[in-house]
Scaffold this motif. Structure first.
Motif, PDB file in Angstrom:
ATOM      1  N   LEU A  74      10.672 -12.772  -8.552  1.00 16.25           N
ATOM      2  CA  LEU A  74      10.458 -13.018  -7.127  1.00 16.25           C
ATOM      3  C   LEU A  74      11.739 -12.757  -6.333  1.00 16.25           C
ATOM      4  CD1 LEU A  74       8.702 -13.979  -4.781  1.00 16.25           C
ATOM      5  CD2 LEU A  74       9.273 -16.323  -5.400  1.00 16.25           C
ATOM      6  N   ILE A  75      12.878 -13.147  -6.885  1.00 22.81           N
ATOM      7  CA  ILE A  75      14.156 -12.909  -6.204  1.00 22.81           C
ATOM      8  C   ILE A  75      14.416 -11.408  -6.076  1.00 22.81           C
ATOM      9  CG2 ILE A  75      16.674 -13.125  -6.468  1.00 22.81           C
ATOM     10  CD1 ILE A  75      16.089 -15.976  -7.604  1.00 22.81           C
ATOM     11  N   LYS A  76      14.214 -10.665  -7.154  1.00 25.12           N
ATOM     12  CA  LYS A  76      14.413  -9.212  -7.094  1.00 25.12           C
ATOM     13  C   LYS A  76      13.461  -8.578  -6.079  1.00 25.12           C
ATOM     14  CE  LYS A  76      16.109  -8.492 -11.792  1.00 25.12           C
ATOM     15  NZ  LYS A  76      15.811  -7.868 -13.095  1.00 25.12           N
ATOM     16  N   PHE A  77      12.196  -8.952  -6.147  1.00 26.78           N
ATOM     17  CA  PHE A  77      11.203  -8.418  -5.213  1.00 26.78           C
ATOM     18  C   PHE A  77      11.600  -8.775  -3.785  1.00 26.78           C
ATOM     19  CE2 PHE A  77       7.125  -8.010  -3.048  1.00 26.78           C
ATOM     20  CZ  PHE A  77       6.548  -6.910  -3.674  1.00 26.78           C
ATOM     21  N   GLY A  78      12.073 -10.003  -3.597  1.00 24.33           N
ATOM     22  CA  GLY A  78      12.506 -10.448  -2.271  1.00 24.33           C
ATOM     23  C   GLY A  78      13.694  -9.656  -1.757  1.00 24.33           C
ATOM     24  N   ILE A 129       4.910   2.872   6.573  1.00 28.29           N
ATOM     25  CA  ILE A 129       4.835   4.038   5.681  1.00 28.29           C
ATOM     26  C   ILE A 129       6.211   4.391   5.125  1.00 28.29           C
ATOM     27  CG2 ILE A 129       4.380   6.532   5.622  1.00 28.29           C
ATOM     28  CD1 ILE A 129       2.020   5.905   7.592  1.00 28.29           C
ATOM     29  N   VAL A 130       7.222   4.371   5.972  1.00 29.83           N
ATOM     30  CA  VAL A 130       8.579   4.670   5.512  1.00 29.83           C
ATOM     31  C   VAL A 130       9.014   3.667   4.449  1.00 29.83           C
ATOM     32  CG1 VAL A 130      11.019   4.735   6.213  1.00 29.83           C
ATOM     33  CG2 VAL A 130       9.276   5.865   7.629  1.00 29.83           C
ATOM     34  N   VAL A 131       8.783   2.393   4.712  1.00 31.41           N
ATOM     35  CA  VAL A 131       9.236   1.342   3.798  1.00 31.41           C
ATOM     36  C   VAL A 131       8.416   1.309   2.504  1.00 31.41           C
ATOM     37  CG1 VAL A 131       9.581  -1.162   3.575  1.00 31.41           C
ATOM     38  CG2 VAL A 131      10.305   0.009   5.638  1.00 31.41           C
ATOM     39  N   LEU A 132       7.164   1.778   2.539  1.00 27.65           N
ATOM     40  CA  LEU A 132       6.344   1.848   1.324  1.00 27.65           C
ATOM     41  C   LEU A 132       7.078   2.591   0.216  1.00 27.65           C
ATOM     42  CD1 LEU A 132       3.634   1.874  -0.389  1.00 27.65           C
ATOM     43  CD2 LEU A 132       3.144   4.013   0.791  1.00 27.65           C
ATOM     44  N   PHE A 133       7.649   3.740   0.554  1.00 22.70           N
ATOM     45  CA  PHE A 133       8.319   4.552  -0.469  1.00 22.70           C
ATOM     46  C   PHE A 133       9.588   3.869  -0.980  1.00 22.70           C
ATOM     47  CE2 PHE A 133       5.539   7.565   1.602  1.00 22.70           C
ATOM     48  CZ  PHE A 133       4.938   8.154   0.495  1.00 22.70           C
ATOM     49  N   TRP A 134      10.360   3.290  -0.079  1.00 27.08           N
ATOM     50  CA  TRP A 134      11.539   2.530  -0.509  1.00 27.08           C
ATOM     51  C   TRP A 134      11.118   1.413  -1.462  1.00 27.08           C
ATOM     52  CZ3 TRP A 134      16.267   1.347  -1.718  1.00 27.08           C
ATOM     53  CH2 TRP A 134      16.601   0.008  -1.876  1.00 27.08           C
ATOM     54  N   ASN A 135      10.131   0.619  -1.059  1.00 28.81           N
ATOM     55  CA  ASN A 135       9.706  -0.533  -1.863  1.00 28.81           C
ATOM     56  C   ASN A 135       9.202  -0.107  -3.239  1.00 28.81           C
ATOM     57  OD1 ASN A 135      10.383  -2.444   0.025  1.00 28.81           O
ATOM     58  ND2 ASN A 135       8.322  -2.705   0.807  1.00 28.81           N
ATOM     59  N   TYR A 136       8.402   0.946  -3.291  1.00 30.27           N
ATOM     60  CA  TYR A 136       7.848   1.364  -4.580  1.00 30.27           C
ATOM     61  C   TYR A 136       8.967   1.752  -5.540  1.00 30.27           C
ATOM     62  CZ  TYR A 136       5.610   3.821  -8.334  1.00 30.27           C
ATOM     63  OH  TYR A 136       5.226   4.209  -9.583  1.00 30.27           O
ATOM     64  N   PHE A 137       9.820   2.656  -5.109  1.00 28.43           N
ATOM     65  CA  PHE A 137      10.829   3.167  -6.032  1.00 28.43           C
ATOM     66  C   PHE A 137      11.876   2.112  -6.385  1.00 28.43           C
ATOM     67  CE2 PHE A 137       9.031   7.161  -4.451  1.00 28.43           C
ATOM     68  CZ  PHE A 137       8.656   7.694  -5.678  1.00 28.43           C
ATOM     69  N   ALA A 138      12.281   1.304  -5.430  1.00 31.68           N
ATOM     70  CA  ALA A 138      13.263   0.261  -5.721  1.00 31.68           C
ATOM     71  C   ALA A 138      12.680  -0.793  -6.669  1.00 31.68           C
ATOM     72  CB  ALA A 138      13.750  -0.389  -4.427  1.00 31.68           C
ATOM     73  N   ASN A 139      11.437  -1.198  -6.425  1.00 30.34           N
ATOM     74  CA  ASN A 139      10.808  -2.174  -7.325  1.00 30.34           C
ATOM     75  C   ASN A 139      10.545  -1.567  -8.693  1.00 30.34           C
ATOM     76  OD1 ASN A 139      10.449  -4.811  -6.053  1.00 30.34           O
ATOM     77  ND2 ASN A 139       9.271  -3.686  -4.529  1.00 30.34           N
ATOM     78  N   ARG A 140      10.130  -0.331  -8.727  1.00 31.42           N
ATOM     79  CA  ARG A 140       9.855   0.332 -10.002  1.00 31.42           C
ATOM     80  C   ARG A 140      11.115   0.383 -10.859  1.00 31.42           C
ATOM     81  NH1 ARG A 140       7.797   0.304 -13.903  1.00 31.42           N
ATOM     82  NH2 ARG A 140       7.832   2.044 -15.297  1.00 31.42           N
ATOM     83  N   LEU A 141      12.236   0.702 -10.225  1.00 36.12           N
ATOM     84  CA  LEU A 141      13.485   0.882 -10.967  1.00 36.12           C
ATOM     85  C   LEU A 141      14.232  -0.419 -11.254  1.00 36.12           C
ATOM     86  CD1 LEU A 141      14.753   4.084  -9.135  1.00 36.12           C
ATOM     87  CD2 LEU A 141      13.779   3.931 -11.447  1.00 36.12           C
ATOM     88  N   TRP A 142      13.931  -1.475 -10.487  1.00 38.74           N
ATOM     89  CA  TRP A 142      14.697  -2.710 -10.665  1.00 38.74           C
ATOM     90  C   TRP A 142      13.808  -3.903 -11.014  1.00 38.74           C
ATOM     91  CZ3 TRP A 142      16.865  -6.476  -6.657  1.00 38.74           C
ATOM     92  CH2 TRP A 142      17.856  -7.287  -7.238  1.00 38.74           C
ATOM     93  N   THR A 143      12.904  -4.275 -10.141  1.00 40.21           N
ATOM     94  CA  THR A 143      12.072  -5.465 -10.361  1.00 40.21           C
ATOM     95  C   THR A 143      11.202  -5.321 -11.603  1.00 40.21           C
ATOM     96  OG1 THR A 143      11.998  -5.741  -7.954  1.00 40.21           O
ATOM     97  CG2 THR A 143      10.431  -7.040  -9.251  1.00 40.21           C
TER      98      THR A 143
END
Length: 148
Positions: A74-78, A129-143
């Protein structure tokens, strides 16, 4: 090993759609009923959408992640989401006024949806839409790192 990434991106996007519905609903509620400033309404609606998305991504998009500690995940996702908010908020603030002006120039004032409301929502949609791509890749690689 099967590449699940396209399937996961689709699930992530579908969860994102549910979060978008939450985001728009809370955003418009805060604007119309509570009379919040549009940027404050955007931050409030974003926060509720993040909570929605975390729950659904943990349960459905990445069900294997339930084996990992909830708190750290949850912290990482946050953190990823707050960074997304840092991307979203200035973008929203920058494009909001021009989109309101665009809606006013194209629609006039006698429409079912007021041009100001349309402009607010167009700005929010673009920022999402812009943030969707940031969120997906950052969560995929870290969270959700290490989950196939």
């Amino acid at each position: 090993m099967v590449n699940n990434q396209p399937k996961r991106f689709i699930k992530f996007a579908l969860v994102g759609i549910s979060g978008t519905i939450v985001d728009f609903a809370i955003f418009n509620f805060c604007l119309s009923i509570l009379h919040f400033d549009s940027v404050v309404a955007s931050v409030c609606s974003f926060s509720m959408a993040v909570f929605n998305n975390f729950i659904w991504n943990r349960l459905w998009t990445y069900p294997e992640s339930k084996a990992k500690p909830l708190g750290s995940q949850l912290i990482k996702f946050g953190i990823v989401s707050v960074l997304g908010l840092i991307i979203r908020t200035p973008l929203f603030a920058f494009i909001e006024a021009p989109l309101i002006q665009f809606a006013q120039s194209r629609l006039g004032s006698n429409t079912a949806i007021p041009p100001v409301t349309l402009g607010h929502n167009l700005a929010l949609g673009i920022a999402i839409i812009v943030v969707l791509f940031w969120n997906y890749f950052a969560n995929r690689l870290w969270t959700y790192k290490g989950i196939q």
